[in-house]
Design an enzyme around this catalytic site. Sequence first.
Site, PDB file in Angstrom:
ATOM      1  N   ASP A 403       0.857  -1.187   0.000  1.00  0.00           N
ATOM      2  CA  ASP A 403       0.000   0.000   0.000  1.00  0.00           C
ATOM      3  C   ASP A 403       0.898   1.244   0.000  1.00  0.00           C
ATOM      4  O   ASP A 403       2.112   1.151  -0.188  1.00  0.00           O
ATOM      5  CB  ASP A 403      -0.928  -0.050   1.224  1.00  0.00           C
ATOM      6  CG  ASP A 403      -2.234   0.699   1.005  1.00  0.00           C
ATOM      7  OD1 ASP A 403      -2.203   1.794   0.413  1.00  0.00           O
ATOM      8  OD2 ASP A 403      -3.298   0.197   1.445  1.00  0.00           O
ATOM      9  N   ASP A 517      -5.900   3.296  -7.049  1.00  0.00           N
ATOM     10  CA  ASP A 517      -6.813   3.635  -5.955  1.00  0.00           C
ATOM     11  C   ASP A 517      -7.161   5.114  -6.040  1.00  0.00           C
ATOM     12  O   ASP A 517      -6.587   5.873  -6.838  1.00  0.00           O
ATOM     13  CB  ASP A 517      -6.113   3.302  -4.633  1.00  0.00           C
ATOM     14  CG  ASP A 517      -7.044   3.352  -3.431  1.00  0.00           C
ATOM     15  OD1 ASP A 517      -8.275   3.396  -3.625  1.00  0.00           O
ATOM     16  OD2 ASP A 517      -6.537   3.358  -2.297  1.00  0.00           O
ATOM     17  N   GLU A 520     -11.739   8.181  -7.969  1.00  0.00           N
ATOM     18  CA  GLU A 520     -13.115   8.636  -8.248  1.00  0.00           C
ATOM     19  C   GLU A 520     -13.160   9.979  -9.008  1.00  0.00           C
ATOM     20  O   GLU A 520     -14.166  10.167  -9.715  1.00  0.00           O
ATOM     21  CB  GLU A 520     -13.891   8.739  -6.930  1.00  0.00           C
ATOM     22  CG  GLU A 520     -14.178   7.403  -6.276  1.00  0.00           C
ATOM     23  CD  GLU A 520     -12.938   6.764  -5.641  1.00  0.00           C
ATOM     24  OE1 GLU A 520     -12.847   5.529  -5.635  1.00  0.00           O
ATOM     25  OE2 GLU A 520     -12.053   7.512  -5.189  1.00  0.00           O
TER      26      GLU A 520
END
Length: 957
Positions: A403, A517, A520
């Site tokens: 991550d 990630d 949006e």
Amino acid sequence: MKLYQKLRTAVPRLVVNQEEEEEEEEDAATPTPASHSRLAPWWVGSGLLVAAVLLSTVTVWVLRQVSGGWHGPTPPSQCHLVPESHRFDCYPERHVVVTQELCESRGCCFIETPPAAGGKRGVPWCFYPPDFPTYALQSLNQTALGMVGLLVRREKAYYPRDIEVLRMDVQFETDTRLHVKITDAANPRYEVPLEVPQAMKRAENPIYSLDFSRDPFGLLLRRRDTGTVLLNTTVAPLIFADQFLQISTVLPSRFLYGLGEHRSTLLHSLDWSTLTLWARDVSPTESFNLYGAHPFYLLMEEGGDAHGVFLLNSNAMEVALQPAPALTWRTIGGVLDFYIFLGPDPNMVIQQYQEVIGFPAMPPLWALGFHLCRWGYGSSNETWQTVRAMRNFQIPQDAQWNDIDYMDGYRDFTFDPQKFASLPSLVEDLHKHGQHYVMILDPGISSTSPRGSYWPFDEALRRGLFINTTQGQPLIGQVWPGYTAFADFSNADTRQWWLQNLQRFHAHVPFDGVWIDMNEPSNFMDGSEEGCPPGELDSPPYTPAVLGDSLSAKTVCASAKQSTSVHYNLHNLYGLMEAKATASALIQIQGKRPFVISRSTFPSQGRYSGHWLGDNRSQWKDMYYSVPGMLSFSLFGIPLVGADICGFSGSTSEELCTRWMQLGAFYPFARNHNSQNEKAQDPTVFSPAARTAMRDVLLTRYSLLPFLYTLFHRAHLQGETVARPLFFEFPWDAATYGLDRQFLWGQSLLVTPVLEPGADSVTGYFPRGVWYDFYTGSSVNSSGEMLKLSAPLEHLNLHLREGSILPTQKPGTTSKATRGNPLRIIVALSPHATAWGDLFWDDGESLDTFEQGSYSYLVFNVTEVGHGREGLWGVVLATSCSHHPLLQNIFTSNVLHTSTEATYVTINTVSIYGVQQPPSKVLLNGQEKPFSYLDNQVLTVSNLGLTLSQGFSLQWL
């Protein structure tokens, strides 16, 4: 039941084709009485729904005559005639106390009803009356592919910039696909830049019929063979303003699926619920708009037929559902561009949908292995230590992920030079062990580094590759690295810059896949550091029911400028555009199939990436919701999907994580991932009993990789689903319509997970037929019933459907190690002693192996001569059993296509479930072979030693 329509002074007159339109024009000079015979061409045989429409129509027409054609406010008596379930909301604005004065100012009915329980929206108090003004069909002309019509509105609606004249294009594209587009007749409008197939000729034998109501305008679509009305848009007015587009339809049943991305049951509730489509970064929560937008629904009709509807529109949108049953589309831009898919079974609907949006990419084989990640490893050495622990316990793992903590200051295309100094060596070690490395990237590019010190920002700024404000400067928001600018992936130059960044980083850290990630795009601010400017893009006349009540809530301003349009139009496409750029870059860097997992998605994204279901929680209900989430994305054409196994946020328990690992081993995309500051949850940290249960279920997954890989091939080739709801295979069984605690892999493998704490058994539905325990071959003959199954903590219930054949393989701890192991073919006989299955095999990573012929394809059969099943390409497969004196009890392996890869792998064992009589002997290609037979009717023949490239027959006598 009564439905209502907007009427003038007569029953709506219907145009079926151009000849009827000309006939109607000749009759127009003479007023036509309300004649039922005029409606006969479309309502005869359409069932109770259409009869109800007619009854309502005539009722309203009579009321209009009694009132003498009165044109003032709608009389209360007419309003009360509209049943509550059929009241279409005239004032859908949120956070407004709708008074009678406000309602009637729009010309609508106002009737108070008791509030819904739990504060939910219930029956609207303000709803459209039967005579609300809408469009009329002024003309309709035939075209080579269908029809073109003009719709005219004589009275303004209540939203600004109402468009008075609309153009409707109807194309009968295939016998099972209808395309209807409604747009401004005079001015171009934004349309989604999605590549869609162009029909070359009109469908010759469509299984649907389309009729029109002239005044008020409406569409009525029905299925020819049953007469079922699939769409009837006359029930509420069409509104088409610049920033408010609305169209409603009644539905033929309550069995509605799709319309993502949301956390909900698979089967939607039609009890006055609203589903909003506007990509948003938020932990999955019921009723919130989530990461992706998929304006597509599948509906099961009474009797088992299915159809689907796709609205090709990327603007902010909401879909209102009500118990009529009925549905209302509301969007705030673009056009109304509908594709309707007639199936008639649910599998065919999804295949037809993907013929429009594109079939999903074929993933590399390693993508189907087990993936492990966490935010908070803290260093590459700790990450490496976890990998070693997995190897020490011989727990299967194909990919290790990191991550954002691997980055230097959370900046893309960097890694921490102290804590992750050994990252290149870790990746090298993974590759030596046949494993792979995946790292995260975010689209927000740090804007605070000193000029000249951070090439990704400097170069993008120099080339003008960021999303800009209305003033033409890079829009600055805030994400993990602090202040950031956002890459504009609608710009072709940005895609080239993205490739260059990935190439530069790959030279240091040779990653194998990319996790995109926050796309949006997510923003820790609302809009930008300067907010958003005033105007109707950021504050439109109507805002759908988005979380935060603003289009800019936790994202960038809707008014922001991108290369091809404003963000108002492109927001829902952002993740798709980034995924497309990333997949293309990986192909250029590696020359192999790309592996990309994206959080934000839009139709067609399966061509470029998979999806994980976002930042879930370590709770039992989150595990349950992952099942309908996974199944919904199968409907959306993104088969490579899964949830964070054991939960992302919060601390898991050993029981929860064990059960979730069992379920997650049957996600098409299987990754265990959790957050920082929580205890580790990889399989190595649990007790020996739990660790063993997790290892065992992963080994089961790895044994099924040949089957799973073949399912993905079929998805790539023709749009079949991988994980699918039970009703896809049993559409005639209404008991399957609401099932979302079980699922199938393909047609034949039934997964029944435990989804509740403290359980040592689980209840599952078994459709009619024989089902075999996957592990033992013991059978159960179900009449279509709920069965209670033993489910101790170490056990996941798997069952094989009668008539199926599954290729399995001795599992290794990586997909690469598994590939070299011998295969075991499991045959699950039907009561008629027949079965069918197939196997696709290639090198697992090269591009376009099927298209280039570099693959092997085998079909397995147990069948009588003359009863072969159609294969993958529609070829009737004749079995080699015609050379044998007996025409039954023969298993055949037919090699339809082969490559050198098939010569490296052997079929060693065939296990046949459901052999009702003990055989006296078994013949392999006519030669007697040793075998075993158990009391539970399982016949096993081992030590076959046949390569995949060799066809063979196995007969038991």
